[in-house]
Design a protein around this motif. Structure first.
Motif, PDB file in Angstrom:
ATOM      1  N   ALA A 115      59.288  41.441   1.370  1.00  5.79           N
ATOM      2  CA  ALA A 115      58.077  40.624   1.438  1.00  5.79           C
ATOM      3  C   ALA A 115      58.121  39.692   2.644  1.00  5.79           C
ATOM      4  O   ALA A 115      57.101  39.475   3.309  1.00  5.79           O
ATOM      5  N   VAL A 116      59.285  39.136   2.937  1.00  4.03           N
ATOM      6  CA  VAL A 116      59.423  38.277   4.112  1.00  4.03           C
ATOM      7  C   VAL A 116      59.124  39.076   5.383  1.00  4.03           C
ATOM      8  O   VAL A 116      58.394  38.603   6.280  1.00  4.03           O
ATOM      9  N   ASP A 121      55.416  40.280   9.790  1.00  2.00           N
ATOM     10  CA  ASP A 121      54.675  41.274  10.555  1.00  2.00           C
ATOM     11  C   ASP A 121      53.184  40.939  10.572  1.00  2.00           C
ATOM     12  O   ASP A 121      52.521  41.078  11.612  1.00  2.00           O
ATOM     13  N   HIS A 122      52.666  40.496   9.448  1.00  2.00           N
ATOM     14  CA  HIS A 122      51.247  40.121   9.403  1.00  2.00           C
ATOM     15  C   HIS A 122      50.955  38.961  10.357  1.00  2.00           C
ATOM     16  O   HIS A 122      49.894  38.917  10.981  1.00  2.00           O
ATOM     17  N   LEU A 123      51.890  38.025  10.482  1.00  2.00           N
ATOM     18  CA  LEU A 123      51.699  36.886  11.375  1.00  2.00           C
ATOM     19  C   LEU A 123      52.001  37.226  12.831  1.00  2.00           C
ATOM     20  O   LEU A 123      51.857  36.373  13.713  1.00  2.00           O
ATOM     21  N   GLY A 124      52.440  38.461  13.077  1.00  2.00           N
ATOM     22  CA  GLY A 124      52.740  38.875  14.440  1.00  2.00           C
ATOM     23  C   GLY A 124      54.096  38.430  14.918  1.00  2.00           C
ATOM     24  O   GLY A 124      54.315  38.254  16.123  1.00  2.00           O
ATOM     25  N   PHE A 200      49.370  43.031   2.134  1.00  2.00           N
ATOM     26  CA  PHE A 200      49.008  41.633   2.360  1.00  2.00           C
ATOM     27  C   PHE A 200      47.777  41.306   1.511  1.00  2.00           C
ATOM     28  O   PHE A 200      46.799  42.039   1.516  1.00  2.00           O
ATOM     29  N   ILE A 201      47.841  40.175   0.775  1.00  2.00           N
ATOM     30  CA  ILE A 201      46.712  39.770  -0.059  1.00  2.00           C
ATOM     31  C   ILE A 201      45.939  38.636   0.595  1.00  2.00           C
ATOM     32  O   ILE A 201      44.730  38.706   0.779  1.00  2.00           O
ATOM     33  N   ARG A 202      46.639  37.573   0.992  1.00  2.00           N
ATOM     34  CA  ARG A 202      45.978  36.443   1.630  1.00  2.00           C
ATOM     35  C   ARG A 202      47.042  35.522   2.198  1.00  2.00           C
ATOM     36  O   ARG A 202      48.236  35.685   1.936  1.00  2.00           O
TER      37      ARG A 202
END
Length: 561
Positions: A115-116, A121-124, A200-202
């Motif tokens: 999850a980390v 990755d979502h935050l780039g 990713f949810i939010r």
């Protein structure tokens, strides 16, 4: 600035509260009022009392019940009761109704470590395999909380927790929450990753930023001072005629009125008022002669390192410093910090009258035995070097200090620090903010810099971040490097292209919104560096594909306080 500061504190004062008070029989009260509260007996099977306190002047007890299911808490699943005795006078309900019959599986299919990685990755922010530091089990023996090393991802250790989350369509997810304190700015992200699918949810930003837009044709110049914090503060009684030269309440800013000298402003709350028991310069153990006391420590953070810089210090608590709007903000530093200290204390004293006191979780170093948790005075940072044209305030739970960061605003000018010469499709001024990480690369000193643009190519992939080996480094001598923000700090990026012969650098923001002064410290960087917005950067890169471009970063002017 005054009105903005006031709004921030009033809107963001909802900290975690852990003061204890005498409570009625809560299970019986809930069962008796369940229909009015919109809950069922099944909903009452699992919850905890997360906090409770009584507002003395109203004699109202506030109780916060946190919903759980399978000993996993429901994120923001709070039922708050406002009681007089055992009578409910009002309530708020954010519980998930009938959660036990929704067929939810409490067993995650992806690990907290995964999850980390997905949140990063979502935050780039690519990250190596997180290193686990600790974990915590619930009463059912399930690992539900982890702490991972900050590594190259976060300013603090990364906390993860398994929670239930209500979606926009009232669906319920089992999620890992991942808390990441970004390295490059002051964002603290709480990212929700589906514990079953890894999706990713939010994400929630725990630091509030107010965006006032980009000023037309704005320019800025960051100036850094080689200054240190004041000497250890002497223990001495507060001087009776303590005074402050400030934009005093109700004057909001320089355009709303003039400064005035205010003497003993805490007396406005009334003699003996509990909000001002320690006045403004005593924190329960020490009498300070600087802009520090029980409610706030105001200082500069020009270096953007969250470490206290200058706190104006006197021998008689008379804070009277000149203020000239037409000069650079650093020349007005002491007057700005004094104003920030004054308004933080005013807000504390006013909010106290409306019930934001110690037991309610306010900001104080010493709570004087009145309940709540202390050691959480506001850290108010003037002329913070981490950004421009904005401010933010992070308010953690009761017992942890809030951090207020007040940035410098850019003046309006007829010129821009960045001009695109060709191609015609994007030629003209482009809004840019000069870096704040070096005193030796200022455009005001260097003058006009001209060169062809070269988009940096990373050897490790189809990216342009200049955090490792640059595959087209041989093309950079004499050119202006174009770099994407992300992965590593600004100093690393610009130093890398400088070492390869670039004469200037343009960093493209990787999130929507206005650019800001890039933070860090490295005075060996001597080439100019500016940041532009993501939208301008996308247009610039698209145009570079079509034909060769030139840019002219020119500069004149300065910040205004």
């Amino acid at each position: 600035m005054s009105r903005f500061l006031f709004a921030l504190l009033l809107l963001l004062s909802g900290t975690g509260i852990f003061a204890q008070t005498t409570l009625p029989d809560i299970p019986t009260l809930l069962e008796r009022n369940k229909n009015d509260l919109g809950i069922s007996s099944a909903d009452l099977a699992e919850y905890t009392i997360s906090s409770a306190y009584t507002t003395a002047h109203l004699n109202v007890t506030h109780v916060y019940l946190e919903q759980k299911y399978k000993d996993i808490r429901v994120f923001n699943g709070i039922l708050n009761l406002n009681l007089i005795g055992d009578r409910v006078i009002s309530y708020g309900n954010r519980w998930i109704s009938d959660i036990g019959n929704k067929g939810l599986s409490p067993s995650p299919e992806i690990t907290a470590s995964s999850a980390v990685e997905r949140a990063a990755d979502h935050l780039g922010h690519p990250v190596n395999t997180p290193i686990e530091l600790s974990n915590e089990q619930n009463k059912l023996g399930q690992d539900i909380r982890f702490v991972f090393s900050a590594g190259n991802l976060s300013r603090e250790d990364i906390k993860t927790e398994l929670v239930w989350l209500t979606g926009e369509q009232k669906e319920v997810f089992l999620c890992w929450t991942v808390e990441i304190h970004e390295l490059e700015n002051e964002n603290i992200w709480l990212v929700f990753i589906d514990a079953h699918t890894g999706a990713f949810i939010r994400k929630d930003n725990l630091v509030l930023h107010c965006d006032f837009g980009t000023p037309d044709n704005a320019i800025s110049q960051n100036q850094k001072l080689n200054i240190t914090a004041s000497a250890p503060l002497a223990v001495m009684p507060p001087t009776p005629d303590s005074s402050y030269n400030v934009f005093a309440m109700p004057v909001e800013s320089p355009i709303h009125g003039a400064r005035s000298i205010v003497t003993r402003p805490w007396l406005a709350a009334g003699v003996g008022d509990p909000a001002t028991t320690l006045r403004w310069h005593n924190n329960g153990t020490t009498n300070y002669t600087s802009t520090r006391g029980n409610n706030v420590h105001a200082y500069d953070d020009i270096n953007s390192d969250n470490a206290p810089g200058v706190s104006p210090d006197t021998f008689n608590l008379r804070f009277d410093y000149p203020f000239t709007p037409s000069i650079t903000p650093t020349d007005n530093l002491k007057s700005c910090i004094t104003n920030l200290f004054y308004w933080n204390n005013i807000i504390h004293d006013v909010a106290y009258q409306y019930g934001f006191d110690e037991v309610s979780g306010n900001f104080q170093n010493s709570n004087l035995g009145r309940g709540g948790l202390g050691n959480d005075y506001v850290k108010a940072e003037a002329q913070d070097g981490g950004g421009t044209n904005n401010a933010n305030f992070n308010t953690p739970v009761d017992g942890s200090s809030g951090r207020m960061q007040m940035y410098v605003w850019s003046p309006v000018s007829e010129t821009s620090p960045l001009t695109i010469n060709t191609p015609p499709s994007i030629a003209g001024s482009m809004y840019a903010i000069e870096s704040a990480f070096s005193t030796n690369n200022k455009l005001a000193d260097i003058g006009l810099t001209t060169g062809d643009l070269v988009l940096v190519q990373d050897e490790s992939g189809p990216t342009h971040q200049a955090c490792g080996t640059i595959s087209n480094g041989a093309s950079l001598p004499g050119k202006i490097a174009v770099i994407d923000r992300g992965t590593c700090d600004f100093v690393t990026k610009v130093k890398a292209v400088q070492n390869l012969g670039a004469v200037a650098a343009i960093v493209i923001n990787n999130v929507a919104g206005a650019p800001f002064a890039m933070s860090g410290t490295d005075n060996t960087i001597v080439i100019p560096a500016v940041m532009i917005s993501l939208s301008d950067g996308d247009a610039l890169k698209a145009a570079m594909i079509e034909e060769s471009s030139q840019c002219f970063p020119g500069f004149s002017g300065s910040y205004h306080a």
